[in-house]
Design a protein around this motif. Structure first.
Motif, short mmCIF file in Angstrom:
data_model
loop_
_atom_site.label_atom_id
_atom_site.label_comp_id
_atom_site.label_asym_id
_atom_site.label_seq_id
_atom_site.Cartn_x
_atom_site.Cartn_y
_atom_site.Cartn_z
N ASP A 34 42.89 44.89 33.68
CA ASP A 34 41.91 43.82 33.87
C ASP A 34 41.33 43.86 35.28
O ASP A 34 40.13 43.64 35.48
N LYS B 240 38.81 46.80 35.49
CA LYS B 240 37.55 46.49 34.80
C LYS B 240 36.75 45.44 35.55
O LYS B 240 35.51 45.55 35.69
N ASP C 95 36.62 36.73 38.08
CA ASP C 95 37.38 37.63 37.21
C ASP C 95 38.39 38.45 38.00
O ASP C 95 39.55 38.61 37.58
N TYR D 27 40.07 40.79 29.44
CA TYR D 27 39.28 41.68 28.58
C TYR D 27 40.21 42.24 27.51
O TYR D 27 40.70 43.37 27.61
N GLU E 120 38.29 49.27 23.45
CA GLU E 120 37.92 48.36 24.53
C GLU E 120 36.74 47.49 24.10
O GLU E 120 35.78 47.96 23.49
N GLU F 210 29.19 42.19 28.55
CA GLU F 210 29.56 41.17 29.51
C GLU F 210 29.90 39.85 28.83
O GLU F 210 30.63 39.05 29.38
N GLU G 295 31.72 39.33 26.36
CA GLU G 295 33.05 39.35 25.74
C GLU G 295 34.14 38.96 26.72
O GLU G 295 35.30 39.17 26.45
N ARG G 296 33.77 38.40 27.85
CA ARG G 296 34.76 37.95 28.81
C ARG G 296 35.55 36.78 28.21
O ARG G 296 34.97 35.80 27.74
#
Length: 255
Positions: A105, A108, A143, A160, A172, A176, A178-179
Motif C-alpha cells: 500500500d 502504490k 494515503d 488498495y 490489482e 483512482e 478504487e481507493r
C-alpha cells in the motif's frame, strides 16, 4: 624411576613426530551461547504460570497476614507485567501479519502521489483543473500517511485491496476511484497530519478519535497539589518594612 621429560626438552630431530598442542577454545559469552532460559524465551507463559500459582496460593485462608500481603503485592505486579507482555505480543503479531500489505500500500500510494504532484505542475491547464489536481495531491498524501502511520496494534484495513480471480490469482485494483480503506481512520489521520501527532497514532498513544489517551493515574498526576491556605491577618506597621526590602519577590513559587 626417571621422570618424563617435558615437551620443551624433546630433541629437535623428533619434534615433527610430536603432535602440536591445540589452542584452548574460546568460550562464547553467555548471551551468544544460544542457551536462553525458558523464562526469557517465553515471558508470557511464565507470567501466566506465576499469576495462576499466586492466585491458588492466596485462595488458602490459612496464610499469615504478612505473607498474604507480600503475595498480594507480587500478584498485582505479575498481573501488570502480564498485561504489558500480552499487549506487546499482540502488537508483534499484528505487525508480522500486516507488514506485507502495508508495504505494498505504501509503494502504490507513493507512486500515485508522485504522479499527482507531476500533474499539478503541468502547464496549459485551467485554474479549476489545477485546484482539483491539488486536492488529489492532498488525498494521496493522506494515503501515504495511512499506510505508514495506521496504528500498529490494530488489524490493518487495506487501502488498495486486491480481488480474487477464479483461478486463485490476485489482480490489482486499477483506477483512482478504487481507493478504499477505513474511512474513519482516514479522517483521524487527516486530523493528525494537521496536529503533527502521526507518530503517536502509529504507536497507539491516541484513541480512535485521535485524542491522547488518558492512562490510569494520569489525572491525579496532572492535577497540581493544593496549597494549604493560611488565615489572613491584618498588616501592621512592623510588617511593612520587610515587604519593602523584598521588592520583586513572587513568594517563592515558580511555575
Amino acid at each position: 624411576m626417571a621422570s618424563k621429560r617435558p615437551h620443551s626438552a624433546i630433541h629437535p630431530s623428533r619434534s615433527a613426530q610430536v603432535p602440536a598442542e591445540r589452542p584452548a577454545k574460546k568460550q562464547k559469552p553467555s548471551n551468544l551461547s544460544g542457551k536462553t532460559s525458558f523464562k526469557k524465551a517465553h515471558p508470557l507463559n511464565h507470567l501466566k504460570t506465576e499469576v495462576r500459582s499466586l492466585t491458588r496460593l492466596l485462595s488458602n485462608s490459612d496464610l499469615p497476614p504478612k505473607i498474604r500481603i507480600e503475595k498480594e503485592r507480587a500478584l498485582a505486579s505479575a498481573q501488570t507485567e502480564l498485561a504489558k507482555e500480552a499487549e506487546a505480543d499482540k502488537r508483534g503479531k499484528m505487525i508480522a501479519r500486516w507488514h506485507k500489505v502495508r508495504f505494498f500500500d505504501r509503494q502504490k500510494a507513493t507512486k500515485r502521489l508522485k504522479r499527482a504532484r507531476k500533474a499539478v505542475r503541468e502547464e496549459g491547464i485551467s485554474e479549476e483543473e489545477r485546484a482539483a489536481r491539488g486536492r488529489e495531491v492532498d488525498e494521496c498524501e493522506v494515503d501515504v500517511a495511512y499506510a505508514i502511520y495506521y496504528p500498529l496494534d490494530k488489524a490493518y484495513v487495506a487501502l488498495y485491496p486486491s480481488v480474487r480471480k477464479k483461478d486463485g490469482e490476485d489482480e490489482e485494483v486499477s483506477g483512482e476511484a478504487e481507493r478504499k480503506g477505513d474511512g474513519t481512520m482516514r479522517e483521524v489521520i487527516r486530523k493528525c497530519i494537521g496536529a503533527s501527532t502521526l507518530d503517536a497514532l502509529r504507536h497507539g498513544r491516541l484513541d480512535e478519535a485521535g485524542n491522547e489517551k488518558i492512562r490510569h493515574g494520569d489525572e491525579q498526576r496532572q492535577k497540581p497539589p493544593e496549597r494549604s491556605r493560611k488565615p489572613e491577618r491584618k498588616t501592621t506597621a512592623v510588617d511593612k518594612e520587610p515587604e519593602a526590602s523584598d521588592d520583586g519577590s513572587d513568594g517563592g513559587f515558580f511555575e
